[in-house]
Design a protein around this motif. Structure first.
Motif, PDB file in Angstrom:
ATOM      1  N   ILE A  39       0.859  -1.182   0.000  1.00  5.98           N
ATOM      2  CA  ILE A  39       0.000   0.000   0.000  1.00  5.98           C
ATOM      3  C   ILE A  39       0.898   1.236   0.000  1.00  5.98           C
ATOM      4  N   PRO A  40       0.647   2.208  -0.860  1.00  3.06           N
ATOM      5  CA  PRO A  40       1.472   3.424  -0.860  1.00  3.06           C
ATOM      6  C   PRO A  40       1.469   4.095   0.505  1.00  3.06           C
ATOM      7  N   TRP A  41       2.607   4.710   0.855  1.00  2.00           N
ATOM      8  CA  TRP A  41       2.758   5.329   2.175  1.00  2.00           C
ATOM      9  C   TRP A  41       3.651   6.549   2.060  1.00  2.00           C
ATOM     10  N   TYR A  42       3.463   7.495   2.961  1.00  2.55           N
ATOM     11  CA  TYR A  42       4.367   8.644   3.005  1.00  2.55           C
ATOM     12  C   TYR A  42       5.650   8.229   3.721  1.00  2.55           C
ATOM     13  N   PRO A  43       6.807   8.403   3.095  1.00  2.00           N
ATOM     14  CA  PRO A  43       8.044   7.880   3.684  1.00  2.00           C
ATOM     15  C   PRO A  43       8.573   8.679   4.863  1.00  2.00           C
ATOM     16  N   ALA A  44       8.269   9.996   4.923  1.00  2.00           N
ATOM     17  CA  ALA A  44       8.867  10.863   5.939  1.00  2.00           C
ATOM     18  C   ALA A  44      10.385  10.744   5.838  1.00  2.00           C
ATOM     19  N   CYS A 212       3.095  13.868  10.382  1.00  2.00           N
ATOM     20  CA  CYS A 212       1.738  13.593  10.878  1.00  2.00           C
ATOM     21  C   CYS A 212       0.984  12.627   9.972  1.00  2.00           C
ATOM     22  N   ALA A 213       1.129  12.799   8.663  1.00  2.00           N
ATOM     23  CA  ALA A 213       0.361  11.982   7.725  1.00  2.00           C
ATOM     24  C   ALA A 213       0.814  10.535   7.692  1.00  2.00           C
ATOM     25  N   SER A 214       2.078  10.271   8.002  1.00  2.00           N
ATOM     26  CA  SER A 214       2.606   8.913   7.866  1.00  2.00           C
ATOM     27  C   SER A 214       2.549   8.103   9.144  1.00  2.00           C
ATOM     28  N   GLY A 215       2.524   8.771  10.296  1.00  3.01           N
ATOM     29  CA  GLY A 215       2.712   8.051  11.541  1.00  3.01           C
ATOM     30  C   GLY A 215       4.198   7.764  11.735  1.00  3.01           C
ATOM     31  N   TYR A 216       4.487   6.885  12.683  1.00  2.00           N
ATOM     32  CA  TYR A 216       5.874   6.591  13.040  1.00  2.00           C
ATOM     33  C   TYR A 216       6.406   5.429  12.201  1.00  2.00           C
ATOM     34  N   ASN A 217       7.432   5.707  11.413  1.00  2.66           N
ATOM     35  CA  ASN A 217       7.995   4.734  10.493  1.00  2.66           C
ATOM     36  C   ASN A 217       9.377   4.286  10.951  1.00  2.66           C
ATOM     37  N   LEU A 218       9.743   3.079  10.589  1.00  6.86           N
ATOM     38  CA  LEU A 218      11.067   2.556  10.931  1.00  6.86           C
ATOM     39  C   LEU A 218      11.465   1.443   9.973  1.00  6.86           C
ATOM     40  N   GLY A 235       3.503   3.614  10.093  1.00  8.10           N
ATOM     41  CA  GLY A 235       2.247   4.021  10.709  1.00  8.10           C
ATOM     42  C   GLY A 235       2.060   3.612  12.154  1.00  8.10           C
ATOM     43  N   ALA A 236       3.131   3.314  12.873  1.00  3.86           N
ATOM     44  CA  ALA A 236       3.003   2.974  14.288  1.00  3.86           C
ATOM     45  C   ALA A 236       2.526   4.186  15.077  1.00  3.86           C
ATOM     46  N   SER A 237       2.016   3.943  16.294  1.00  2.00           N
ATOM     47  CA  SER A 237       1.393   5.010  17.070  1.00  2.00           C
ATOM     48  C   SER A 237       2.372   5.891  17.817  1.00  2.00           C
ATOM     49  N   SER A 238       3.621   5.467  17.965  1.00  2.19           N
ATOM     50  CA  SER A 238       4.607   6.266  18.690  1.00  2.19           C
ATOM     51  C   SER A 238       6.006   5.833  18.295  1.00  2.19           C
ATOM     52  N   GLY A 239       6.992   6.634  18.716  1.00  3.02           N
ATOM     53  CA  GLY A 239       8.370   6.281  18.442  1.00  3.02           C
ATOM     54  C   GLY A 239       8.766   4.987  19.115  1.00  3.02           C
ATOM     55  N   GLN A 240       8.209   4.738  20.297  1.00  3.38           N
ATOM     56  CA  GLN A 240       8.519   3.495  20.979  1.00  3.38           C
ATOM     57  C   GLN A 240       7.869   2.311  20.291  1.00  3.38           C
ATOM     58  N   MET A 241       6.608   2.467  19.889  1.00  3.53           N
ATOM     59  CA  MET A 241       5.879   1.329  19.338  1.00  3.53           C
ATOM     60  C   MET A 241       6.410   0.873  17.997  1.00  3.53           C
ATOM     61  N   ASN A 281      -3.838   8.798   5.274  1.00  4.63           N
ATOM     62  CA  ASN A 281      -3.392  10.029   5.930  1.00  4.63           C
ATOM     63  C   ASN A 281      -3.746   9.921   7.412  1.00  4.63           C
ATOM     64  N   LEU A 282      -2.710   9.800   8.242  1.00  5.87           N
ATOM     65  CA  LEU A 282      -2.902   9.557   9.672  1.00  5.87           C
ATOM     66  C   LEU A 282      -2.798  10.821  10.517  1.00  5.87           C
ATOM     67  N   ARG A 283      -2.934  11.978   9.863  1.00  6.30           N
ATOM     68  CA  ARG A 283      -2.719  13.249  10.565  1.00  6.30           C
ATOM     69  C   ARG A 283      -3.593  13.378  11.819  1.00  6.30           C
ATOM     70  N   ASP A 284      -4.862  13.070  11.731  1.00  7.93           N
ATOM     71  CA  ASP A 284      -5.751  13.245  12.883  1.00  7.93           C
ATOM     72  C   ASP A 284      -5.331  12.356  14.050  1.00  7.93           C
ATOM     73  N   ASP A 285      -4.943  11.121  13.746  1.00  6.89           N
ATOM     74  CA  ASP A 285      -4.529  10.203  14.802  1.00  6.89           C
ATOM     75  C   ASP A 285      -3.190  10.603  15.409  1.00  6.89           C
ATOM     76  N   MET A 286      -2.267  11.044  14.559  1.00 11.01           N
ATOM     77  CA  MET A 286      -0.912  11.330  15.023  1.00 11.01           C
ATOM     78  C   MET A 286      -0.774  12.714  15.661  1.00 11.01           C
ATOM     79  N   CYS A 287      -1.474  13.690  15.130  1.00 13.09           N
ATOM     80  CA  CYS A 287      -1.266  15.075  15.558  1.00 13.09           C
ATOM     81  C   CYS A 287      -2.550  15.769  15.984  1.00 13.09           C
TER      82      CYS A 287
END
Length: 467
Positions: A39-44, A212-218, A235-241, A281-287
């Motif tokens: 699925i396409p994703w924003y790379p950040a 914000c749009a991508s969530g936490y990527n790694l 798209g993880a919910s936090s830097g830790q997750m 777009n995960l902006r609402d969830d992330m930010c």
């Protein structure tokens, strides 16, 4: 009827995707796990893996050296945090710019490299896209070198897996850059945002990202008994997750070393079929306003202020690695813990230096952080809140709508210093740290001094758009 029902059931999974996962073998490209991987994703800031690839390929091809000096342009200096915050005209070697970009995720250093190698952001983006096409990254397009929000900046977990494999295959002599545990610039020490480094056994790469749009990527990698795996989490919910998710993927992958025949083959990463859809777009969830503080790439907890659960199906707190090593403890505790002690790699401005010259350069960079303006700001923050100076600023509060289109940047090519290796020189770190004595900050009540000319505004602690 049956087909229609099946499609109706599957469609929401794509449309509502909030995370994507991929686990592959580095050597073979064999897919061990895949969920929403095409699925396409924003790379950040995962964009910076490609920026490093293109830059180091130019080094390997003899077009530049690690000692080549590039100049910080006004365009580079104007980038949103995270960044080093150098003034226009500051010169930095390719080696130091790479270290700052990959550890601190410095957006200004990504532009410095792009303008130095490609002449401009647009010129370098064309090089990135050409490279992506040659590598088989069919779902990827680049608009800028740092991953700041821009229309058309797209990738997928599949393509990031392909890129990471290519980096290890094509540039093995430079993979050191993707697992530096920390850097020291003057008095400031920045730990790698990739929480696998120094925490997960055998971790040896790669990069984090956040907008914000991508969530936490790694993108993370680890090696056990000579077998290297690459995990991609989007798209993880936090830097830790994101690190917890990656650790879980890696552990399951290493456990398959002897039991992989029990699972059906998923083929190789290149053969995963792309999905034709728009990126979530995960902006609402992330930010969104529900967060206790603005999300940033340094955010260590989930939006509810806790470490978060490990997710459905991940309730077992122990990892097992099929006898390769003792089981890893609870992933949340593992990632939340302090990294192993490390000696930060010293980075600095100006040409490549060694010995006394390096010590002097580090002292000069340290002194530049002790300007009246910097001391006044630190004192005001300390008076307001004791630990406020250590908190990360977030670019998520004012996430740019699109990248600024720059003019072609000037750069200076310095003669390589043949006597000095420009890659990594951690041996000089200890002396560097003790050389410059920090100036004690003036108390808050003191009269605020006027800023001196040439005062360098310290870079914001990385809260970046991509991580």
């Amino acid at each position: 009827m049956v087909l229609a029902a099946a499609l109706a059931f599957a469609a929401p999974r794509v449309a509502c995707a909030t995370e994507a996962h991929l686990l592959i073998e580095a050597d073979t490209g064999k897919v061990l796990e895949a969920e929403n991987a095409t699925i396409p994703w924003y790379p950040a800031s995962l964009t910076k893996i490609m920026t490093a690839y293109v830059t180091l390929k130019a080094v390997k091809d003899g077009k530049i050296t690690l000692d080549t000096l590039f100049t910080v342009s006004p365009t580079a200096a104007s980038q949103s945090p995270s960044k080093m915050g150098f003034k226009p005209g500051t010169r930095v070697t390719v080696d130091n710019a790479l270290k700052m970009m990959l550890v601190k995720s410095a957006n200004d250093m990504a532009v410095v490299l792009a303008e130095g190698v490609g002449g401009s952001i647009d010129g370098f983006s064309a090089m990135m896209n050409d490279t992506a096409q040659k590598l088989g990254m069919t779902q990827t397009s680049y608009v800028n070198p740092n991953g700041l929000p821009a229309d058309g900046q797209i990738t997928s977990a599949r393509d990031l897996g392909i890129l990471s494999r290519s980096f290890l295959r094509d540039l093995p002599e430079y993979e050191y850059y993707v697992h530096i545990p920390a850097i020291r610039f003057g008095k400031r020490v920045t730990q790698n945002f990739n929480k696998l480094i120094g925490r997960y056994p055998g971790a040896d790469g790669f990069k984090t990202g956040f907008i914000c749009a991508s969530g936490y990527n790694l993108v993370g990698s680890a090696t056990h008994n000579g077998r290297r795996l690459i995990a991609v989490v989007l798209g993880a919910s936090s830097g830790q997750m994101r690190a917890v998710r990656a650790a879980q993927l890696l552990e399951r992958g290493f456990a398959q070393n002897s039991l992989g025949w029990l699972k059906p083959s998923l083929g190789t990463v290149e053969n995963l079929a792309p999905v034709d859809t728009s990126p979530p777009n995960l902006r609402d969830d992330m930010c969104g306003g529900h967060r206790h503080k603005p999300a940033s790439d340094e955010d260590e907890v989930a939006s509810n202020g806790t470490a978060g659960s490990t997710g459905a199906g991940d309730t077992n707190p122990m990892f097992y690695t099929a006898g390769l090593q003792p089981p890893v403890a609870n992933p949340v505790a593992l990632i939340a813990g302090a990294p192993e002690p490390n000696e930060p790699v010293v980075v600095y401005t100006g040409p490549t230096r060694t010995g006394a010259a390096l010590i002097a350069a580090v002292a000069a960079d340290t002194a530049s952080q002790d300007t009246p303006k910097a001391r006044g700001k630190k004192a005001r923050l300390a008076a307001k809140k004791p630990d406020a100076a250590a908190e990360a600023k977030s670019d998520a509060k004012s996430e740019p709508k699109a990248a600024t289109k720059p003019a072609a940047a000037k750069h200076a090519n310095a003669k390589p210093n043949a006597a000095a290796k420009s890659a990594d020189k951690p041996a000089a770190t200890a002396s560097d740290v003790t050389t410059a004595k920090p100036v004690k900050p003036k108390p808050v009540a003191a009269k605020k001094p006027k800023p001196t000319t040439g005062d360098g505004k310290p870079a914001a602690s990385d809260a970046k758009p991509s991580g």
